[in-house]
Design a protein around this motif. Structure first.
Motif, short mmCIF file in Angstrom:
data_model
loop_
_atom_site.label_atom_id
_atom_site.label_comp_id
_atom_site.label_asym_id
_atom_site.label_seq_id
_atom_site.Cartn_x
_atom_site.Cartn_y
_atom_site.Cartn_z
N PRO A 196 0.82 -1.23 0.00
CA PRO A 196 0.00 0.00 0.00
C PRO A 196 0.85 1.27 0.00
O PRO A 196 0.54 2.23 -0.73
CB PRO A 196 -0.83 -0.13 1.28
CG PRO A 196 -0.87 -1.59 1.57
CD PRO A 196 0.46 -2.12 1.12
N ALA A 197 1.90 1.29 0.81
CA ALA A 197 2.77 2.47 0.85
C ALA A 197 3.51 2.64 -0.47
O ALA A 197 3.66 3.76 -0.97
CB ALA A 197 3.75 2.35 2.00
N LEU A 198 3.96 1.53 -1.05
CA LEU A 198 4.65 1.61 -2.34
C LEU A 198 3.71 2.11 -3.44
O LEU A 198 4.13 2.87 -4.33
CB LEU A 198 5.21 0.24 -2.72
CG LEU A 198 6.42 -0.24 -1.92
CD1 LEU A 198 6.75 -1.69 -2.28
CD2 LEU A 198 7.63 0.66 -2.20
N ALA A 199 2.45 1.71 -3.39
CA ALA A 199 1.49 2.19 -4.38
C ALA A 199 1.29 3.69 -4.25
O ALA A 199 1.23 4.42 -5.27
CB ALA A 199 0.15 1.46 -4.20
N SER A 200 1.21 4.19 -3.04
CA SER A 200 1.07 5.63 -2.83
C SER A 200 2.30 6.37 -3.34
O SER A 200 2.19 7.41 -4.02
CB SER A 200 0.87 5.94 -1.34
OG SER A 200 -0.29 5.30 -0.85
N VAL A 201 3.47 5.85 -3.04
CA VAL A 201 4.71 6.46 -3.52
C VAL A 201 4.75 6.46 -5.04
O VAL A 201 5.14 7.46 -5.66
CB VAL A 201 5.92 5.72 -2.93
CG1 VAL A 201 7.21 6.15 -3.63
CG2 VAL A 201 6.02 5.97 -1.44
N ALA A 202 4.34 5.37 -5.65
CA ALA A 202 4.37 5.28 -7.11
C ALA A 202 3.44 6.31 -7.75
O ALA A 202 3.80 6.95 -8.75
CB ALA A 202 3.98 3.87 -7.56
N ILE A 203 2.27 6.51 -7.18
CA ILE A 203 1.30 7.43 -7.77
C ILE A 203 1.80 8.86 -7.72
O ILE A 203 1.86 9.55 -8.75
CB ILE A 203 -0.06 7.30 -7.05
CG1 ILE A 203 -0.69 5.94 -7.36
CG2 ILE A 203 -1.01 8.42 -7.48
CD1 ILE A 203 -1.93 5.65 -6.56
N PHE A 204 2.18 9.33 -6.54
CA PHE A 204 2.56 10.74 -6.47
C PHE A 204 3.92 11.00 -7.13
O PHE A 204 4.18 12.10 -7.63
CB PHE A 204 2.53 11.28 -5.03
CG PHE A 204 3.58 10.79 -4.10
CD1 PHE A 204 4.90 11.18 -4.24
CD2 PHE A 204 3.25 9.96 -3.04
CE1 PHE A 204 5.87 10.74 -3.36
CE2 PHE A 204 4.22 9.52 -2.15
CZ PHE A 204 5.53 9.91 -2.31
N THR A 205 4.79 9.99 -7.18
CA THR A 205 6.07 10.17 -7.86
C THR A 205 5.88 10.26 -9.37
O THR A 205 6.47 11.12 -10.04
CB THR A 205 7.03 9.02 -7.52
OG1 THR A 205 7.22 8.94 -6.12
CG2 THR A 205 8.37 9.22 -8.21
#
Length: 228
Positions: A196-205
């Motif tokens: 979940p945290a990696l998905a959030s990082v991927a989206i905003f990055t």
């Protein structure tokens, strides 16, 4: 206790929502329909909400005047590389700050977070000089390296660190009993749980890299002039 809404109230509510929707939908509808209208129909009065004549040559001219295919490809692959690189760097750094005990860990983490307070406009000149001396100006390397090791990666590291802090220590202790080292614990236990945290990082990055404006103008000045 639930209160039922009468059919008349529902109709009135939906009608009001449709009316309020017009100011938001109309500009988009006008923009899309005007793109396939002849110029004379765009300025016709009264305005034509539905095009009477369709002119698709405008889309062809756009790709003839500018290499949009190449530009979109450059933006897409740079954003993808930056996203993958940021996920790798931030996940490893976040795990180190959250789970590895070393001297002045919290102090170093606070110093890293200070990078979020520095606007990109302040660092653009020294970064340009650094990449100019390295011979990387007018290449895609500055657009890849700066986001991965710059402010976007700092925020991603903060997100990953806060997530890894919440993981139960019993998971690592059980993994150590089974003979796993630090790297395998990170790769086989912590990282899969951090999806979940990696998905959030991927989206905003990805969005941040895709929306870059100042950096491409500065680092790719000659390439932009050649394309123009």
């Amino acid at each position: 206790m639930k209160t039922e809404v009468s059919p008349r109230m529902k109709v009135a509510l939906y009608g009001l929502m449709c009316v309020l929707l017009i100011p938001f939908v109309f500009p988009t509808w006008w923009m899309v329909t005007s793109s396939v209208k002849p110029i004379s129909d765009i300025f016709a009065f009264p305005p034509q909400l539905v095009p009477q004549n369709y002119d698709w040559t405008t889309y062809q001219k756009v790709f003839e005047l500018q290499p949009f295919v190449q530009q979109y490809w450059n933006s897409a692959y740079i954003a993808a590389v930056v996203t993958i690189g940021t996920m790798v760097v931030s996940s490893m750094a976040g795990y180190a700050f959250a789970r590895i005990r070393f001297p002045f860990a919290n102090t170093i983490f606070m110093i890293v977070l200070l990078g979020l307070l520095i606007p990109s406009e302040v660092t653009i000149v020294p970064l340009f000089q650094m990449f100019l001396k390295a011979g990387m100006v007018n290449t895609h390397w500055p657009l890849i390296l700066v986001p991965i090791f710059g402010a976007p990666s700092v925020f991603a590291t903060f997100v990953m660190r806060q997530f890894f802090v919440t993981l139960p220590t019993e998971l690592e202790e059980a993994a150590r009993v089974d003979g796993l080292g630090r790297l395998k614990i990170f790769r086989k236990i912590a990282l899969p749980l951090a999806k979940p945290a990696l998905a959030s990082v991927a989206i905003f990055t990805f969005l941040h890299s895709w929306n870059l404006f100042l950096e491409p103008i500065v680092f790719l000045e000659n390439l932009i002039q050649v394309q123009q």
